[in-house]
Every structure is written in C-alpha cells, then in structure tokens.
Design a protein around this motif. Sequence first.
Motif, mmCIF file in Angstrom:
data_model
loop_
_atom_site.group_PDB
_atom_site.id
_atom_site.type_symbol
_atom_site.label_atom_id
_atom_site.label_comp_id
_atom_site.label_asym_id
_atom_site.label_seq_id
_atom_site.Cartn_x
_atom_site.Cartn_y
_atom_site.Cartn_z
ATOM 1 N N MET A 1 44.493 -15.363 47.127
ATOM 2 C CA MET A 1 44.307 -14.161 47.927
ATOM 3 C C MET A 1 44.234 -12.932 47.021
ATOM 4 S SD MET A 1 46.955 -14.931 51.090
ATOM 5 C CE MET A 1 46.560 -13.401 51.953
ATOM 6 N N GLN A 2 43.436 -11.956 47.415
ATOM 7 C CA GLN A 2 43.291 -10.727 46.673
ATOM 8 C C GLN A 2 44.412 -9.751 47.029
ATOM 9 O OE1 GLN A 2 40.820 -10.333 44.291
ATOM 10 N NE2 GLN A 2 40.507 -12.508 44.766
ATOM 11 N N ALA A 3 44.634 -8.778 46.148
ATOM 12 C CA ALA A 3 45.701 -7.812 46.384
ATOM 13 C C ALA A 3 45.529 -7.105 47.723
ATOM 14 C CB ALA A 3 45.736 -6.800 45.246
ATOM 15 N N GLU A 4 44.286 -6.765 48.070
ATOM 16 C CA GLU A 4 44.045 -6.045 49.311
ATOM 17 C C GLU A 4 44.477 -6.851 50.540
ATOM 18 O OE1 GLU A 4 42.389 -3.869 46.240
ATOM 19 O OE2 GLU A 4 42.076 -6.003 46.689
ATOM 20 N N SER A 5 44.328 -8.165 50.473
ATOM 21 C CA SER A 5 44.744 -9.006 51.592
ATOM 22 C C SER A 5 46.259 -8.929 51.795
ATOM 23 C CB SER A 5 44.325 -10.455 51.356
ATOM 24 O OG SER A 5 42.920 -10.573 51.301
ATOM 25 N N PHE A 6 47.003 -8.877 50.707
ATOM 26 C CA PHE A 6 48.451 -8.731 50.817
ATOM 27 C C PHE A 6 48.815 -7.336 51.317
ATOM 28 C CE2 PHE A 6 48.159 -12.006 47.373
ATOM 29 C CZ PHE A 6 48.710 -13.043 48.099
ATOM 30 N N LEU A 7 48.121 -6.329 50.809
ATOM 31 C CA LEU A 7 48.421 -4.965 51.212
ATOM 32 C C LEU A 7 48.143 -4.749 52.692
ATOM 33 C CD1 LEU A 7 47.052 -3.051 48.095
ATOM 34 C CD2 LEU A 7 49.420 -3.648 48.636
ATOM 35 N N ASP A 8 47.179 -5.465 53.219
ATOM 36 C CA ASP A 8 46.879 -5.377 54.655
ATOM 37 C C ASP A 8 48.031 -5.871 55.515
ATOM 38 O OD1 ASP A 8 44.369 -4.341 54.152
ATOM 39 O OD2 ASP A 8 43.321 -6.252 54.402
ATOM 40 N N ARG A 9 48.962 -6.633 54.939
ATOM 41 C CA ARG A 9 50.084 -7.187 55.698
ATOM 42 C C ARG A 9 51.309 -6.271 55.706
ATOM 43 N NH1 ARG A 9 48.696 -9.148 59.365
ATOM 44 N NH2 ARG A 9 50.913 -9.406 59.777
ATOM 45 N N ILE A 10 51.440 -5.395 54.735
ATOM 46 C CA ILE A 10 52.677 -4.626 54.615
ATOM 47 C C ILE A 10 52.912 -3.746 55.839
ATOM 48 C CG2 ILE A 10 53.855 -2.825 53.301
ATOM 49 C CD1 ILE A 10 52.671 -4.022 50.763
ATOM 50 N N GLY A 11 51.893 -3.010 56.269
ATOM 51 C CA GLY A 11 52.041 -2.136 57.429
ATOM 52 C C GLY A 11 52.366 -2.888 58.704
ATOM 53 N N PRO A 12 51.571 -3.892 59.091
ATOM 54 C CA PRO A 12 51.874 -4.644 60.311
ATOM 55 C C PRO A 12 53.230 -5.340 60.288
ATOM 56 C CG PRO A 12 49.598 -5.008 59.655
ATOM 57 C CD PRO A 12 50.245 -4.247 58.542
ATOM 58 N N GLU A 13 53.612 -5.898 59.135
ATOM 59 C CA GLU A 13 54.911 -6.561 59.064
ATOM 60 C C GLU A 13 56.050 -5.549 59.204
ATOM 61 O OE1 GLU A 13 55.449 -9.668 59.210
ATOM 62 O OE2 GLU A 13 53.449 -10.463 58.793
ATOM 63 N N THR A 14 55.874 -4.372 58.614
ATOM 64 C CA THR A 14 56.886 -3.326 58.752
ATOM 65 C C THR A 14 57.002 -2.875 60.199
ATOM 66 O OG1 THR A 14 56.463 -2.555 56.484
ATOM 67 C CG2 THR A 14 57.594 -1.033 57.960
ATOM 68 N N GLU A 15 55.867 -2.770 60.888
ATOM 69 C CA GLU A 15 55.889 -2.386 62.300
ATOM 70 C C GLU A 15 56.626 -3.419 63.149
ATOM 71 O OE1 GLU A 15 52.764 -1.347 65.944
ATOM 72 O OE2 GLU A 15 52.025 -1.598 63.894
ATOM 73 N N LEU A 16 56.353 -4.707 62.897
ATOM 74 C CA LEU A 16 57.043 -5.764 63.632
ATOM 75 C C LEU A 16 58.539 -5.768 63.324
ATOM 76 C CD1 LEU A 16 54.482 -8.693 63.232
ATOM 77 C CD2 LEU A 16 55.098 -7.547 65.377
ATOM 78 N N LEU A 17 58.876 -5.553 62.055
ATOM 79 C CA LEU A 17 60.281 -5.496 61.654
ATOM 80 C C LEU A 17 60.991 -4.359 62.393
ATOM 81 C CD1 LEU A 17 61.529 -5.687 57.952
ATOM 82 C CD2 LEU A 17 62.682 -4.325 59.672
ATOM 83 N N THR A 18 60.360 -3.192 62.403
ATOM 84 C CA THR A 18 60.949 -2.025 63.057
ATOM 85 C C THR A 18 61.139 -2.268 64.550
ATOM 86 O OG1 THR A 18 59.949 -0.540 61.431
ATOM 87 C CG2 THR A 18 60.627 0.433 63.526
#
Length: 248
Positions: A1-18
């Motif tokens: 996976m490319q870095a951008e694919s991982f970066l695309d997950r940080i925001g949504p995962e943080t939203e779900l965590l919150t």
Amino acid sequence: MQAESFLDRIGPETELLTRAATWAGLEAKVPSCPGWTVRRLVQHTTKVHHSTLALLRGGDHATFSFDLPPDEDLFEILTSGAAQLEWALRAATDDLAVWTFLPTSVPRLFWARRQAHETAMHRVDAELAAACGVTEFDPGFAADGLDELLISFVASRFRGVGVPRPFTLGVTPLDVNAGWTVSAGAGGVSSVREVRDGCDLMVFGMASDLYRWAWNRAGDDEVSLRGDMTIADLWRSTFRVGARQPSA
C-alpha cells in the motif's frame, strides 16, 4: 500500500474513535487494555499522534514531551492533532529523514502506515469500551495490519521473550490472497509471508477479524482454529501486544 492509502485512514478512524469514546464516556473501562479507561485511551492516542508530528517538524523523540489536555478539550485536541499529522505526512517527501523505531528505507511510509494502524486499533478499543459493535475493516488494510504485526513487530518486540515450548502458527485470511507463519522457540521468533505445512495451529477468518484477533482484540469464537488450541492461549499470554499500563 502507498503512503496516501494509509493517510486516507487516519481521519475516518479518528472520527470513529471519537464517536465511540463519546458514547462510552471517559470513565468507561477499556476491556482490551486492562487498567485503562476511555480517557487514558484517548490521551494515549492523542500523545502518539503528536509525538510523530513533532518528529516531522524536526523534534527529537528522546526529548519529546506533551501536556495532556483537560477533559473538555480532549476530543478537540485529538481531532486537530490527527489532522495536523495527516497534513504533515502528505506534505513530506519520500526522502524525509526522521527517526523510526524499526529499520526502514522510507520513514514517511513507515509513519503513515504505523499511525494508520495505531489509530485503527485504538478505534477498536473505543468501540469495545462502548459495546456498540466493532466496525469492520477493509480486507486490504486489515491484511496489511496483519503483515505489519506478524512480520515487523513479532520478531522485534518479542525476540527476548522466552516461550514455554516451541510452536508454529499459521494465519490465513479467507478474503485476501496472503498468509503468514510464525515460528517461536528458545532461539526466538521469526515470521514469513507464507503458510507452511504442518503448523501446530492454523487460524482462518476474514482479514478484519484476524487483524483484531492477532492484536488480542477479538476472541477465538470470531475466527476459526484448527490444530493445537492451547497455542491460541499461548499467543495471548506470551505475545501480548496490548497497550502498556499508564505511568504514574
């Protein structure tokens, strides 16, 4: 996976965590991190984001410090820190030279991957604390999380940990063309990206479930086991990778 694919997950995962942490409440216990409350979980995730952000801004990991925000600001600081981290990694180049805790030729990719999986697994912790059901992972992302754990973390983190008896563990996701074998014994632990014949225990399941199982965030009833069932207990006790206890 490319870095951008991982970066695309940080925001949504943080939203779900919150969302899950808010539902659970800061005083709720986190069953997957014994001794932790949701407050400590959110504080930890926030601090981890800011520690990497500090590295990207030229800081020294050995001298990093972070003042934990008050409860009323906690979720705002978590969200803003995750966004700043994502932006900083998107702006970084592949020749960026910063500290990493494992060898890598591309620190930007290393930190994008690590922070995506760090945030994702702690999102699972928050959802378990809220008892509202765990959001399923994309199979490709989950398989990559398995690879990071089984190839990068198991051998490096547990090299010095003795095991009561040697064993081999095969891990096979049913929805991704991948597999791993972990071999443990007195000489240490090693992993390969293939499922070898004769494993003492085989673990099958959807990649999302296996990802959580390997990180001790899912029970044996959420995957399929074949072979020596005591090795599943051995994995949980010997290769415990849950969060550390908070310092005083």
